[in-house]
Design a protein around this motif. Sequence first.
Motif, short mmCIF file in Angstrom:
data_model
loop_
_atom_site.label_atom_id
_atom_site.label_comp_id
_atom_site.label_asym_id
_atom_site.label_seq_id
_atom_site.Cartn_x
_atom_site.Cartn_y
_atom_site.Cartn_z
N THR A 9 0.65 -1.24 -0.15
CA THR A 9 0.09 -0.08 0.36
C THR A 9 0.88 1.11 -0.12
O THR A 9 0.61 2.14 -0.76
N SER B 33 -5.37 6.81 9.85
CA SER B 33 -5.60 5.96 11.01
C SER B 33 -6.53 6.78 11.98
O SER B 33 -6.16 8.22 11.98
N PRO C 107 -5.28 -2.42 -1.09
CA PRO C 107 -5.82 -1.96 0.03
C PRO C 107 -5.02 -2.68 1.04
O PRO C 107 -4.32 -3.58 1.11
N LYS C 108 -5.28 -1.98 2.19
CA LYS C 108 -4.80 -2.74 3.60
C LYS C 108 -5.62 -1.93 4.55
O LYS C 108 -6.04 -0.66 4.65
N ILE C 109 -5.97 -3.07 5.71
CA ILE C 109 -6.73 -2.47 6.84
C ILE C 109 -6.03 -3.22 8.02
O ILE C 109 -5.61 -4.13 7.89
N SER C 110 -6.07 -2.37 9.03
CA SER C 110 -5.79 -2.70 10.37
C SER C 110 -6.34 -2.34 11.44
O SER C 110 -7.17 -1.32 11.39
N PHE D 233 -7.46 2.10 14.18
CA PHE D 233 -8.12 1.80 13.11
C PHE D 233 -7.36 2.34 11.80
O PHE D 233 -7.51 3.56 11.88
N SER D 234 -7.01 1.59 10.95
CA SER D 234 -6.04 1.93 10.15
C SER D 234 -6.56 1.42 8.66
O SER D 234 -6.79 0.34 8.70
N ALA D 235 -6.55 2.39 7.53
CA ALA D 235 -7.01 1.78 6.25
C ALA D 235 -6.21 2.58 5.33
O ALA D 235 -5.83 3.79 5.36
N SER E 113 -4.77 -7.48 10.81
CA SER E 113 -4.44 -6.88 9.55
C SER E 113 -4.86 -7.90 8.19
O SER E 113 -4.58 -9.20 8.53
N GLN F 13 -3.42 6.94 3.39
CA GLN F 13 -3.59 5.73 4.50
C GLN F 13 -3.96 6.69 5.48
O GLN F 13 -3.68 7.83 5.85
#
Lengths: 750, 296
Positions: free
Chosen positions: A149, A417, A481-484, A425-427, A500, A415
């Motif tokens: 990402t 958070s 994409p990335k989420i965590s 929360f991070s995306a 994640s 990105q």
Amino acid sequence: MRRCRYYNHRVFTFILLLSFLNISSLLCANDFTVSQSDTILSLEEITVTSIKQSFDTHATAATKLNAKDAERLNVSAAKSISEIAPNVYMPDYGSRITSSIYVRGMGTRIDQPVIGMNIDNIPVMDKNNYDFDIADVYRMEILRGPQSTLFGRNTMGGLINIYTLSPFQFQGIRLLAEYSSGNTYKVSASVYHKPSDKLGLSLTGHYYSSDGLFTNTHNGEKCDKEKQGGARFKIQWRPSRNLHIDNTFYFSILRQGGYPYESVDNGEIAYNDTCFYRRSTFNDGLTIKWIAPAFTLSSITSFQYIDDNMTLDQDFLPLSYFTLTQARKQHTITQDLIFKGKESSNYNWLAGAFAFYKHLDMNAPVTFKDYGIEQLIEKNRNEAIPDYPIAWDTREFLLSSRFTIPNYGLALYHQSSYKLNNFTFSAGIRLDYEHTALTYHSSCDTGYSTISASDGSTYSHTDVKINDTDKLSKSYLQILPKISVTYSFGAQNQSSAYLSAAKGYKAGGFNTQMFSDVLQQRIMGIMGLSKSYEIDEVVGYKPEQSWNFEAGIHWESNSSNIIADASIFYIDCNDQQLTRFPDGNTTGRIMTNAGHARSFGAEAAVRYSPVKNLMLNASYGYTNAKFISYNNGKQNFAGKYIPYSPANTIYAGISYSIPTNLKWLENITISASTRGAGEIYWDEENTISQAFYATAGASIRFENKNCSLDLWGQNLTDTDFKTFYFVSIGNKFLQRGKPRTLGATIRVKI
Amino acid sequence: MKHLKFLAFIALAIFMASCDDENTEKFNEKFTLKQSNKVTNLSKGSSSVYAAEYTYDIDYVDGTMDITASGVKFSPFMPAITFVINDVEFTYSDKGININASSIVPEVNGEAMAQYTFTKITGQITTKEEPTENVAFVEFILNNQYSIVAYPAPLVFDQESQVIVEQSSNDSYKYVNEETTCKIVVNEETSTADIYVNKAQFAIKMPAMNMLFKDVAITATENGFTLSNDSLTPFIIGDTGAETPMPNYPITELQGTIADDVLQLKFVCSINAQGSSVAGISYKVSANSCLFSVEK
């Protein structure tokens, strides 16, 4: 009498060394921030030099080494951290062009890497440039799991961040001299100067030479000798509190033999044609950081040039089959613009744009020699048609291939958070476009006569003239994409647990090594044996994509004397890029998109300092990586383990520091460690493997504030293990791991 | 988010523009092909083959074509003539051209020959990048007396190919290959044909070979052709056309038929090369292939 003289000699040497330490302790010292003892509790100090990641590392499995760790573990190149970081395996084989890295079951041996590398925030865009010695490593981070990402292409397995010492952190002179087995010596000298509070300058030079450890029995010479030298010039300017400008210029020159491949049949390294790898590279990276009230804008610009030549006796036998050269000149420009919001307690954001352009010119001739012509061409052909055998016009001929590969990419990324109580929360998302083209020109001018076996007369003569040129191109668009979610806990929220999910991407491209096989098939076609390969189908390979799901925990005790990390992961990988050797009497690897693979596993690492002078480190990684579906048209490998990636990696180390209360000898530090990997399968059929192996290392360090002397050994048990296996023209080869190595290193800081 | 929508819009615009760029439309086309005319006397049931040349002048807009046939003979004693059949109707798709016309009076030297009528005019043309490589197959009836089938020359059977290989001494052996193709060059004067078998492969580990069977007897029949040869020495053909005989791979029991656009060919290849890993084995080969793909 003789024994007495021997002991006197050893005592004299020891006294000499102690005298050296005593004298140097009188010199002025100007330490940088890392304390001398291995029991430092600040191993996890966070540097703010990482422009993109200062708020992202908590939701990532990461191994971090500081300068002291690097010295203690003799880490001077990326390969040195193999197995120290769990599930990271960088086998040492071939030459420095072969930077094969496997992370959590994913990896490759040629073309695109699975892990990216940044040096002082500058991306290293060519995997052939990953393996080089770096002086004055200040910090190294190995992030596992997709970093695509924020960092885009070829970070599907992770990212290695290397930071070198800054003149703002240290001023003075650093010297290093090292001697070890194989008549190997290394020297480096660095000057760090801060003319004012706003300007820092450093100049570092290093040189490395080794006679090698492995002998080519054909000529009695060491085949893996090496000489390498380089320099780095860094300027760091702070014209104002809000403006940082850093420029690092680096060049290196390498001359190496390499390729100590032994035959499985007789255990010997024996080949008659020259093998070498030569590389000249220089990079310049400019980082400009402007700190505005509401945001920070950073610009990272780099220019990278590599000029290298790999020449191989491709059969690795004392027979004249054929030789291969791959001579490349590559220019790369990168530009990264990063906007980062001012850090707040709740919402933080980062956005950026990245672009790169690479231009590669490659000349890759293959020279067919006498035995190769006889065995690979004439023999096959004449066995099939014995009444009309052929005789080649010459006993050596050239298959010429030239390539031009322009490659560019554009990306936008973001990105965010959001922190809510102890949760973060991070995306993030990245839109990544890449275009690559290949212009090739392959040529050959030779011929053969067809003989009538009945009377020996010439039945006919056939010219073999090839002059093929064409252009291929490919484009790829990826959304990454990335989420965590992270939960912080502990007295100072120093610990965290995270979940994640992230998508990773390894770029597609063209496999130029296949052209020697393509030309060989063209020749067979001229002889009436139809070609097996369509260039367009085989040369190009598609991107590899993966989804990584992970859960992990970073735990740090309130007193910070215990730091532990653990994670579990599942990776689903489509169109996995895999290298394999084609069937039959051909050589040269090919890339295929293997279909569908999956990997799951677990990692754990712990640092424990029960008392002030004692440090214990351990890490373990387990990976179960298999093909879900992979059929190469002849065999079905579904359910088989992915080759070249170890199922287990292990590292354990102990370090105990003994204060002496002497001014000239402040500490004696004794360290011991073991590292291991395996089982590693060498083929898709899983018929041959390297069982789990472990090697032991130890060192004793004598040090004061200004200098140190390390006496060390690696692979002290002289464990026999193999790091690589392949088949060429039906012959099997292995490379042995390095044998027991002993050495001494002196470091001086003035 | 706005930025992402804008990028998506740009990408869509580029995609649609590139689609438009690839959609080129043909208006007319003209090309000449050498063809083999099989002429059958419907009352006598006898057939003969003659070389001929056909020119196709196609109007895609109108959906009609003019076909000029030159060097056409209906019997060995008749001189060759040239005639034109105009406004032959056809339909067109990306698979090729389908010809279908009911009744047309030909022209000779620009004059309608009312005493002659061509009926049941059908056929297919597969167009290639190079017009000289187009494959045309046309048949028509003349005055209800003669059936004329214009075959492509050479006959290239490379569609829907399947080759089944068995061993004479091993009933369980079966190897299926869908890469092998055949090209048949007819010598109308000698009533023989050269059969080029490309990518012939009888076992998975055998390298694919380009083979040539020379001077195979070819006989025209009411339904098409028959091919036969009891024993011949094949040649191996290189990309440059160089031929080398292979006496250690004799071909025997060769039988074949061409009906409409379908070739069926059978032969036995014996491996007598002592150095070969399959020496002493005889392979029974059955090949089927078509001039045109199934979807017409």
